[in-house]
Design a protein around this motif. Sequence first.
Motif, mmCIF file in Angstrom:
data_model
loop_
_atom_site.group_PDB
_atom_site.id
_atom_site.type_symbol
_atom_site.label_atom_id
_atom_site.label_comp_id
_atom_site.label_asym_id
_atom_site.label_seq_id
_atom_site.Cartn_x
_atom_site.Cartn_y
_atom_site.Cartn_z
ATOM 1 N N ASN A 1 17.441 -38.765 15.458
ATOM 2 C CA ASN A 1 17.959 -38.340 14.160
ATOM 3 C C ASN A 1 18.711 -37.077 14.392
ATOM 4 O O ASN A 1 18.144 -35.959 14.514
ATOM 5 C CB ASN A 1 16.588 -38.039 13.551
ATOM 6 C CG ASN A 1 16.969 -37.414 12.018
ATOM 7 O OD1 ASN A 1 18.223 -37.259 11.659
ATOM 8 N ND2 ASN A 1 16.014 -37.058 11.085
ATOM 9 N N ARG A 2 20.115 -37.165 14.520
ATOM 10 C CA ARG A 2 20.957 -36.115 14.654
ATOM 11 C C ARG A 2 20.893 -35.328 13.462
ATOM 12 O O ARG A 2 21.471 -34.122 13.342
ATOM 13 C CB ARG A 2 22.251 -36.452 15.078
ATOM 14 C CG ARG A 2 22.383 -37.296 16.257
ATOM 15 C CD ARG A 2 22.139 -36.454 17.491
ATOM 16 N NE ARG A 2 21.526 -36.984 18.719
ATOM 17 C CZ ARG A 2 20.860 -36.472 19.625
ATOM 18 N NH1 ARG A 2 20.272 -35.221 19.548
ATOM 19 N NH2 ARG A 2 20.721 -37.355 20.936
ATOM 20 N N ALA A 3 20.315 -35.690 12.197
ATOM 21 C CA ALA A 3 20.337 -34.871 11.030
ATOM 22 C C ALA A 3 19.169 -34.108 10.783
ATOM 23 O O ALA A 3 19.038 -33.429 9.794
ATOM 24 C CB ALA A 3 20.750 -35.766 9.864
ATOM 25 N N VAL A 4 18.311 -34.071 11.854
ATOM 26 C CA VAL A 4 16.788 -33.536 11.623
ATOM 27 C C VAL A 4 17.116 -31.976 11.206
ATOM 28 O O VAL A 4 16.395 -31.578 10.334
ATOM 29 C CB VAL A 4 16.138 -33.652 12.948
ATOM 30 C CG1 VAL A 4 16.425 -33.004 14.242
ATOM 31 C CG2 VAL A 4 14.414 -33.475 12.770
ATOM 32 N N ASP A 5 17.750 -31.428 12.002
ATOM 33 C CA ASP A 5 17.894 -29.747 11.722
ATOM 34 C C ASP A 5 18.699 -29.823 10.277
ATOM 35 O O ASP A 5 18.088 -28.990 9.477
ATOM 36 C CB ASP A 5 18.909 -29.208 12.768
ATOM 37 C CG ASP A 5 18.272 -29.080 13.977
ATOM 38 O OD1 ASP A 5 17.024 -28.949 14.017
ATOM 39 O OD2 ASP A 5 18.836 -29.192 15.077
ATOM 40 N N ALA A 6 19.647 -30.279 9.897
ATOM 41 C CA ALA A 6 20.289 -30.115 8.486
ATOM 42 C C ALA A 6 19.349 -30.622 7.580
ATOM 43 O O ALA A 6 19.276 -29.943 6.677
ATOM 44 C CB ALA A 6 21.542 -31.176 8.670
ATOM 45 N N ASN A 7 18.485 -31.732 7.785
ATOM 46 C CA ASN A 7 17.642 -31.988 6.731
ATOM 47 C C ASN A 7 16.574 -31.123 6.572
ATOM 48 O O ASN A 7 16.060 -30.555 5.325
ATOM 49 C CB ASN A 7 16.996 -33.529 6.985
ATOM 50 C CG ASN A 7 18.025 -34.398 6.888
ATOM 51 O OD1 ASN A 7 19.233 -34.213 5.987
ATOM 52 N ND2 ASN A 7 17.937 -35.453 7.302
ATOM 53 N N ALA B 1 17.700 -27.832 4.863
ATOM 54 C CA ALA B 1 17.926 -28.238 3.426
ATOM 55 C C ALA B 1 16.539 -28.050 2.674
ATOM 56 O O ALA B 1 16.301 -27.322 1.498
ATOM 57 C CB ALA B 1 18.333 -29.591 3.096
ATOM 58 N N ASP C 1 13.201 -38.502 6.877
ATOM 59 C CA ASP C 1 14.427 -38.039 7.636
ATOM 60 C C ASP C 1 14.464 -36.530 7.905
ATOM 61 O O ASP C 1 15.857 -36.126 8.320
ATOM 62 C CB ASP C 1 15.637 -38.507 6.520
ATOM 63 C CG ASP C 1 15.315 -37.910 5.058
ATOM 64 O OD1 ASP C 1 14.005 -37.344 4.674
ATOM 65 O OD2 ASP C 1 16.282 -37.664 4.193
ATOM 66 N N ALA C 2 13.309 -35.609 7.882
ATOM 67 C CA ALA C 2 13.690 -34.452 8.566
ATOM 68 C C ALA C 2 12.649 -34.578 9.748
ATOM 69 O O ALA C 2 11.968 -33.381 10.159
ATOM 70 C CB ALA C 2 12.877 -33.491 7.304
ATOM 71 N N ASP D 1 11.904 -36.419 13.969
ATOM 72 C CA ASP D 1 12.736 -36.784 14.909
ATOM 73 C C ASP D 1 11.762 -37.102 16.032
ATOM 74 O O ASP D 1 10.527 -36.664 15.943
ATOM 75 C CB ASP D 1 13.804 -35.799 15.473
ATOM 76 C CG ASP D 1 14.813 -36.667 16.172
ATOM 77 O OD1 ASP D 1 14.784 -37.786 16.298
ATOM 78 O OD2 ASP D 1 15.672 -35.843 16.565
ATOM 79 N N SER E 1 11.726 -38.452 0.558
ATOM 80 C CA SER E 1 13.141 -38.049 1.428
ATOM 81 C C SER E 1 13.613 -36.738 1.137
ATOM 82 O O SER E 1 13.186 -36.196 0.074
ATOM 83 C CB SER E 1 14.271 -39.036 1.221
ATOM 84 O OG SER E 1 14.617 -38.961 -0.190
#
Length: 188
Positions: free
Chosen positions: A28-34, A37, A140-141, A143, A177
Motif C-alpha cells: 500500500n503505497r498510499a498508506v501514509d497519505a491515507n 487524511a 486502506d490506511a 499496510d 474506508s
Amino acid sequence: MIDFAHAVLLPIDMQQGFDAPGTPRRWNRAVDANGLALLAAWRAAGRPIVHVRHDSVEPGSVFAPGTPGNRHRPGFEPLPGEPLVTKSVNSAFIGTDLDVRLRRLGAKHVVAFGMVTDMCVSTTIRTGANMGWDMILVPDACDCFDLPDGQGGTIRAEDIQAAHVATLRYEFCRLMSVAELTEERRAA
C-alpha cells in the motif's frame, strides 16, 4: 455509521522502522497519505486521537527506543494534547493504559489503522473487540509486507492483507474506508 462524538482514532505503529533497508515489499503505497487524511479530519473536528508506538525490547530491533526506526513517520507525530501509548508487544491493549484512556475519553468506537495489518493492527483489533470495544478497521490506511511461507515461497502482501481484513471483519470489527470516514465525519 458511527457516533463521531464517541469515536477515538488509533494510529498504530506509524514508525520509520518499516522503511529500514532490507524490509520486504509492502503493497500500500498510499498508506501514509491515507493515514494523514484521517489525522487531518480528526484534528479538524477536534476529536480525540491516541497514538500507539512500538518500543521494542528485542536486542538490535529497529524499533528500540532512541533509534531512528522508533520515530514516527513524517506527519504522524502526536501533537500537543494527543496522548501516546507505548507498547512492547503486538496489542496496544496489553501492558498499557489504553483501555483506561479510552474509557476516560467516553469512547464507544475505536477507529484503528496503521502498520502492519497482520501483526500489531490485527492483534490490537482482536484484543479490543474481546474487551468489548466497537472496533473499526480502516484497511486502506494499513499496510503489510510480503512474508516467507516457510516452504521456500512468498505470500504476497496483498494476499496477506485480504485474508486478515476478511478474518477481522468476520468476527472482530467493522470496516470503513478513509473516504467513508472523512465523508461521514463531514456530514456529522
